[in-house]
Design a protein around this motif. Structure first.
Motif, mmCIF file in Angstrom:
data_model
loop_
_atom_site.group_PDB
_atom_site.id
_atom_site.type_symbol
_atom_site.label_atom_id
_atom_site.label_comp_id
_atom_site.label_asym_id
_atom_site.label_seq_id
_atom_site.Cartn_x
_atom_site.Cartn_y
_atom_site.Cartn_z
ATOM 1 N N TYR A 187 81.602 49.678 -27.698
ATOM 2 C CA TYR A 187 80.549 48.669 -27.786
ATOM 3 C C TYR A 187 80.256 48.276 -29.240
ATOM 4 O O TYR A 187 80.016 47.096 -29.529
ATOM 5 N N LEU A 221 75.402 49.928 -17.672
ATOM 6 C CA LEU A 221 76.549 49.833 -18.578
ATOM 7 C C LEU A 221 77.561 48.803 -18.092
ATOM 8 O O LEU A 221 78.264 48.186 -18.905
ATOM 9 N N VAL A 224 76.615 45.788 -19.785
ATOM 10 C CA VAL A 224 77.000 45.799 -21.199
ATOM 11 C C VAL A 224 78.468 45.405 -21.334
ATOM 12 O O VAL A 224 78.839 44.568 -22.175
ATOM 13 N N SER A 227 78.874 41.731 -20.712
ATOM 14 C CA SER A 227 78.313 40.880 -21.759
ATOM 15 C C SER A 227 79.270 40.697 -22.932
ATOM 16 O O SER A 227 79.247 39.665 -23.611
ATOM 17 N N TYR A 228 80.127 41.687 -23.162
ATOM 18 C CA TYR A 228 81.104 41.598 -24.249
ATOM 19 C C TYR A 228 82.449 41.039 -23.783
ATOM 20 O O TYR A 228 83.350 40.840 -24.598
ATOM 21 N N THR A 359 74.985 50.713 -27.698
ATOM 22 C CA THR A 359 75.474 49.499 -27.045
ATOM 23 C C THR A 359 75.772 48.386 -28.034
ATOM 24 O O THR A 359 76.367 47.366 -27.665
ATOM 25 N N SER A 360 75.355 48.563 -29.288
ATOM 26 C CA SER A 360 75.689 47.647 -30.378
ATOM 27 C C SER A 360 75.363 48.366 -31.673
ATOM 28 O O SER A 360 74.857 49.498 -31.660
ATOM 29 N N ILE A 427 69.658 43.241 -19.632
ATOM 30 C CA ILE A 427 70.303 44.046 -20.671
ATOM 31 C C ILE A 427 70.721 43.149 -21.829
ATOM 32 O O ILE A 427 71.472 42.182 -21.648
ATOM 33 N N PRO A 429 72.518 43.993 -25.232
ATOM 34 C CA PRO A 429 73.112 45.072 -26.030
ATOM 35 C C PRO A 429 72.734 45.007 -27.501
ATOM 36 O O PRO A 429 72.610 46.015 -28.168
#
Length: 429
Positions: A187, A221, A224, A227-228, A359-360, A427, A429
């Motif tokens: 992440y 998760l 997460v 999202s990426y 997460t970031s 969420i 991140p």
């Protein structure tokens, strides 16, 4: 010998001058050192020895931050000697055998040490050799791992110099130490690439069927990952690496059938397979898989009443983290002293572990849980929400708490079973 503050430092010997100790602790990492400190605090006159060959003690939880360019690797190392409690004998040798029916541990110099009570805290073994070609290419050719102090800085070099392309991140079969670590760097790398506007094709390979072992956190998760734009590859186990050709080979198991698959990469972060320490496998202390067999609540050995185990080397069904050690150490110290007095063992370990999931670069989802996946956060707010405050906790507070833990100062413990809405919150991140 004098320490920097002018206080006499505890001495160490290459071989033991005394062959019997009231309490013998095998392993001077986080678990063994903390138990030694707690025992000395409770009974200063207790004769304790610690068997530990390493001259350096490493704060390994920060290596993920090192790999993301957010921590100095040298700040994760301190001398082992500085944490051996005053009055505790440091035997700087390696244990090579256990004879619990004779209350004896054999050492690599041919000597042996006997004990009244034994604590086994040997950690976990990293099996780099089980991935063909990995050792030959690790630390070069775009192949790195945050599971070694010497290669974690190379992870950051690879992320910093990445110009786009395929970035692969792997996780082996459980159990491993810090089950969330393979995702943490995933992440943070994704965040770094996103900030730079890079076109990164990122994949996460795991033999498991879910992103995380506790469903409560796994659902968050999954968001997460989405999202990426990361592609999860379930049922994938890394078996070989060809660094020169930039190829990774996986065994892929779907519906009970296993095939082999190659994948090219520009950057590959590897987490090695892990197992019980070799000295434990096949020993009288081990279960069939090689782990020290203990009662999961009292942490006393299932067969030998004067033997206790804690940390990564035991077969307790909890996540193997420093937070688990922090929860287990006072249980072992209390129950060992009770056993020596012939009293009932009253201290209990509930399986608590904590996994600060980065997460970031700047936010963390603080996953805390006990046996059977019971959600046990320290704070009465939804732990699935990544928060900036937890980044400070991870980067600044927890390292300080860790070093103090080794000296017997455990800090506050607020974890408790709490309930939250089933729906996953938004969420970011």
């Amino acid at each position: 010998m004098m320490m920097a503050n002018g206080v006499d430092a505890p001495a160490s010997n290459s071989s033991p001058s005394k062959t019997f100790h009231d309490v013998l602790i095998v392993g001077g990492g986080a678990a063994g050192t903390t138990v030694a400190s707690l025992l000395k605090r409770r009974q200063p006159g207790l004769d304790i020895a610690v068997i530990e060959p390493s001259k350096d003690h490493w704060y390994q939880p920060a290596w993920t931050l090192v790999g993301a360019g957010a921590f100095d690797v040298e700040k994760t190392r301190r001398p082992t000697q500085s944490f051996i409690p005053r009055g505790v004998k440091w035997i700087q040798r390696r244990a090579i055998g256990f004879a619990p029916t004779e209350n004896r541990v054999d050492l690599d110099d041919g000597s042996s040490v006997s004990y009244g009570s034994l604590v086994v805290a040997l950690g976990i073994q990293l099996d780099w050799h089980k991935i063909e070609g990995l050792e030959a290419t690790l630390g070069k050719n775009g192949v790195s791992s945050n599971y070694r102090a010497d290669t974690a800085p190379y992870t950051w070099k690879c992320i910093r110099e990445f110009q786009g392309g395929r970035a692969l991140f792997t996780q082996p079969a459980m159990p491993i130490k810090c089950a969330g670590a393979p995702q943490k760097i995933l992440y943070m790398a994704a965040d770094r690439f996103k900030t730079r506007g890079l076109n990164a094709d990122m994949s996460f390979f795991t033999p498991g069927a879910a992103i995380f072992g506790v469903p409560f956190y796994a659902k968050a998760l999954d968001k997460v990952v989405a999202s990426y734009g990361i592609t999860p590859k379930f049922g994938h186990n890394l078996v070989a690496v060809d660094g020169l050709r930039r190829r990774a080979t996986f065994d892929v198991t779907i519906d009970g059938k296993t095939t082999r698959e190659d994948s090219g990469f520009d950057f590959l972060h590897v987490v090695p397979p892990q197992s019980a320490p070799e000295v434990l496998k096949g020993s009288p202390l081990a279960d069939a898989a090689g782990w020290v067999s203990v009662d999961k609540q009292t942490l006393r050995h299932t067969q030998f009443s004067n033997v206790f185990g804690l940390g990564d080397c035991t077969n307790t069904p909890n996540s193997k983290t420093a937070a688990a050690v922090r929860a287990q150490a006072p249980v072992v110290a209390a129950n060992l002293l009770s056993a020596r007095e012939g009293s009932e063992l009253q201290a209990r370990y509930d399986g608590y572990a904590s996994c600060p999931l980065t997460t970031s670069v700047g936010r963390i989802m603080l996953a805390e849980f006990a046996y059977d996946g019971v959600v046990t956060p320290s704070f009465p707010i939804d732990p699935r929400v990544p928060r900036r405050a937890y980044w400070w906790l991870k980067k600044s507070y927890l390292p300080s708490l860790y070093w103090q833990m080794l000296k017997g100062s455990l800090g506050p413990d607020w974890h408790a079973a709490r309930t939250f809405p089933e729906a996953v919150p938004a969420i970011h991140p």
